[in-house]
Design a protein around this motif. Structure first.
Motif, short mmCIF file in Angstrom:
data_model
loop_
_atom_site.label_atom_id
_atom_site.label_comp_id
_atom_site.label_asym_id
_atom_site.label_seq_id
_atom_site.Cartn_x
_atom_site.Cartn_y
_atom_site.Cartn_z
N GLU A 32 0.83 -1.20 0.00
CA GLU A 32 0.00 0.00 0.00
C GLU A 32 0.86 1.26 0.00
O GLU A 32 0.55 2.24 -0.67
CB GLU A 32 -0.94 0.00 1.21
CG GLU A 32 -1.99 -1.09 1.17
CD GLU A 32 -1.49 -2.45 1.67
OE1 GLU A 32 -0.33 -2.56 2.15
OE2 GLU A 32 -2.26 -3.41 1.56
N GLU A 33 1.97 1.24 0.73
CA GLU A 33 2.87 2.39 0.75
C GLU A 33 3.57 2.56 -0.59
O GLU A 33 3.82 3.70 -1.02
CB GLU A 33 3.88 2.25 1.89
CG GLU A 33 3.23 2.45 3.26
CD GLU A 33 4.11 2.03 4.41
OE1 GLU A 33 4.06 2.72 5.44
OE2 GLU A 33 4.84 1.02 4.30
N LEU A 34 3.87 1.45 -1.25
CA LEU A 34 4.43 1.55 -2.61
C LEU A 34 3.45 2.23 -3.55
O LEU A 34 3.84 3.06 -4.38
CB LEU A 34 4.80 0.16 -3.14
CG LEU A 34 6.00 -0.51 -2.50
CD1 LEU A 34 6.08 -1.97 -2.93
CD2 LEU A 34 7.29 0.23 -2.85
N VAL A 35 2.17 1.91 -3.42
CA VAL A 35 1.15 2.55 -4.25
C VAL A 35 1.08 4.05 -3.94
O VAL A 35 1.01 4.88 -4.86
CB VAL A 35 -0.22 1.87 -4.08
CG1 VAL A 35 -1.31 2.66 -4.78
CG2 VAL A 35 -0.18 0.43 -4.59
N LEU A 36 1.14 4.40 -2.68
CA LEU A 36 1.13 5.82 -2.32
C LEU A 36 2.36 6.54 -2.87
O LEU A 36 2.28 7.70 -3.30
CB LEU A 36 1.05 5.99 -0.80
CG LEU A 36 -0.30 5.63 -0.18
CD1 LEU A 36 -0.20 5.65 1.34
CD2 LEU A 36 -1.38 6.58 -0.67
N GLY A 37 3.51 5.86 -2.87
CA GLY A 37 4.70 6.43 -3.47
C GLY A 37 4.51 6.69 -4.95
O GLY A 37 4.95 7.72 -5.48
N LEU A 38 3.85 5.74 -5.64
CA LEU A 38 3.55 5.92 -7.06
C LEU A 38 2.65 7.14 -7.27
O LEU A 38 2.87 7.92 -8.21
CB LEU A 38 2.91 4.66 -7.65
CG LEU A 38 2.40 4.79 -9.08
CD1 LEU A 38 3.54 5.09 -10.05
CD2 LEU A 38 1.65 3.52 -9.49
N VAL A 39 1.68 7.31 -6.40
CA VAL A 39 0.79 8.46 -6.52
C VAL A 39 1.60 9.76 -6.45
O VAL A 39 1.37 10.69 -7.24
CB VAL A 39 -0.31 8.43 -5.44
CG1 VAL A 39 -1.10 9.73 -5.38
CG2 VAL A 39 -1.26 7.25 -5.69
N GLY A 40 2.55 9.81 -5.54
CA GLY A 40 3.41 11.00 -5.46
C GLY A 40 4.24 11.19 -6.71
O GLY A 40 4.39 12.31 -7.22
N SER A 75 8.16 1.89 -9.71
CA SER A 75 7.07 1.70 -8.76
C SER A 75 6.09 0.64 -9.25
O SER A 75 5.64 -0.20 -8.47
CB SER A 75 6.32 3.02 -8.52
OG SER A 75 7.13 3.93 -7.83
N LEU A 76 5.76 0.67 -10.52
CA LEU A 76 4.82 -0.32 -11.06
C LEU A 76 5.38 -1.73 -10.96
O LEU A 76 4.66 -2.67 -10.59
CB LEU A 76 4.48 0.02 -12.51
CG LEU A 76 3.66 1.29 -12.71
CD1 LEU A 76 3.57 1.64 -14.18
CD2 LEU A 76 2.28 1.13 -12.10
N ILE A 77 6.66 -1.89 -11.25
CA ILE A 77 7.29 -3.20 -11.13
C ILE A 77 7.29 -3.65 -9.68
O ILE A 77 6.95 -4.80 -9.36
CB ILE A 77 8.71 -3.19 -11.72
CG1 ILE A 77 8.64 -3.00 -13.24
CG2 ILE A 77 9.47 -4.47 -11.37
CD1 ILE A 77 9.99 -2.71 -13.90
N ALA A 78 7.65 -2.75 -8.76
CA ALA A 78 7.69 -3.09 -7.34
C ALA A 78 6.30 -3.44 -6.81
O ALA A 78 6.14 -4.38 -6.02
CB ALA A 78 8.30 -1.94 -6.54
N ILE A 79 5.29 -2.71 -7.24
CA ILE A 79 3.92 -2.99 -6.81
C ILE A 79 3.46 -4.34 -7.34
O ILE A 79 2.85 -5.13 -6.61
CB ILE A 79 2.97 -1.85 -7.25
CG1 ILE A 79 3.30 -0.57 -6.48
CG2 ILE A 79 1.51 -2.25 -7.06
CD1 ILE A 79 2.71 0.68 -7.08
N ALA A 80 3.73 -4.61 -8.60
CA ALA A 80 3.35 -5.91 -9.17
C ALA A 80 4.00 -7.04 -8.38
O ALA A 80 3.35 -8.05 -8.06
CB ALA A 80 3.73 -5.98 -10.64
N ASP A 81 5.28 -6.88 -8.05
CA ASP A 81 5.97 -7.90 -7.26
C ASP A 81 5.35 -8.03 -5.87
O ASP A 81 5.18 -9.14 -5.36
CB ASP A 81 7.46 -7.58 -7.14
CG ASP A 81 8.24 -7.88 -8.40
OD1 ASP A 81 7.69 -8.52 -9.32
OD2 ASP A 81 9.42 -7.48 -8.46
N ALA A 82 5.02 -6.90 -5.25
CA ALA A 82 4.44 -6.93 -3.91
C ALA A 82 3.12 -7.68 -3.88
O ALA A 82 2.80 -8.35 -2.89
CB ALA A 82 4.26 -5.50 -3.38
N PHE A 83 2.37 -7.59 -4.96
CA PHE A 83 1.09 -8.30 -5.05
C PHE A 83 1.21 -9.64 -5.79
O PHE A 83 0.21 -10.28 -6.07
CB PHE A 83 0.04 -7.42 -5.73
CG PHE A 83 -0.44 -6.29 -4.87
CD1 PHE A 83 -1.08 -6.53 -3.67
CD2 PHE A 83 -0.26 -4.97 -5.26
CE1 PHE A 83 -1.54 -5.48 -2.87
CE2 PHE A 83 -0.71 -3.92 -4.48
CZ PHE A 83 -1.35 -4.17 -3.28
#
Length: 109
Positions: A32-40, A75-83
């Motif tokens: 979730e924090e990775l997603v918020l980082g992407l938003v920034g 960020s997109l790659i990190a989020i995909a990995d996180a999920f």
């Protein structure tokens, strides 16, 4: 560069961020924090797009835009990995679906 090589680079950087965050904050970022980082990052990207349109001029605009796009991709790659999602497969599937809707050929053709 192949996408898998980009993913490996992104994963190395994510691991370094994780180590740093554990050292400084006691834990790595959550998905979730990775997603918020992407938003920034997307907000920063929007400001740079305004610059390209003449609204926010700066001398290093193209370099800053490249950097922010790369941040967003990371960020997109990190989020995909996180999920635990296969981003490359999802991208191909989505582009094929969009191409089909728009009357183009798919990658599978």
């Amino acid at each position: 560069m192949e996408f898998q090589a980009m993913q490996q680079m992104a994963r190395r950087v994510a691991a370094l961020y994780g180590e740093r965050d554990v050292e400084h904050f006691g834990r790595a970022w959550t998905a979730e924090e990775l997603v918020l980082g992407l938003v920034g990052d997307v907000g920063d990207l929007a400001k740079l797009a305004q610059g390209k349109a003449g609204g926010r001029p700066r001398s290093d605009l193209d370099a800053a835009l490249e950097h922010e796009l790369a941040d967003c991709l990371w960020s997109l790659i990190a989020i995909a990995d996180a999920f635990d999602l296969d981003l490359e497969k999802a991208f191909v599937t989505t582009m094929d679906e969009l191409s089909g809707r728009l009357g183009g050929a798919s990658e599978q053709d």
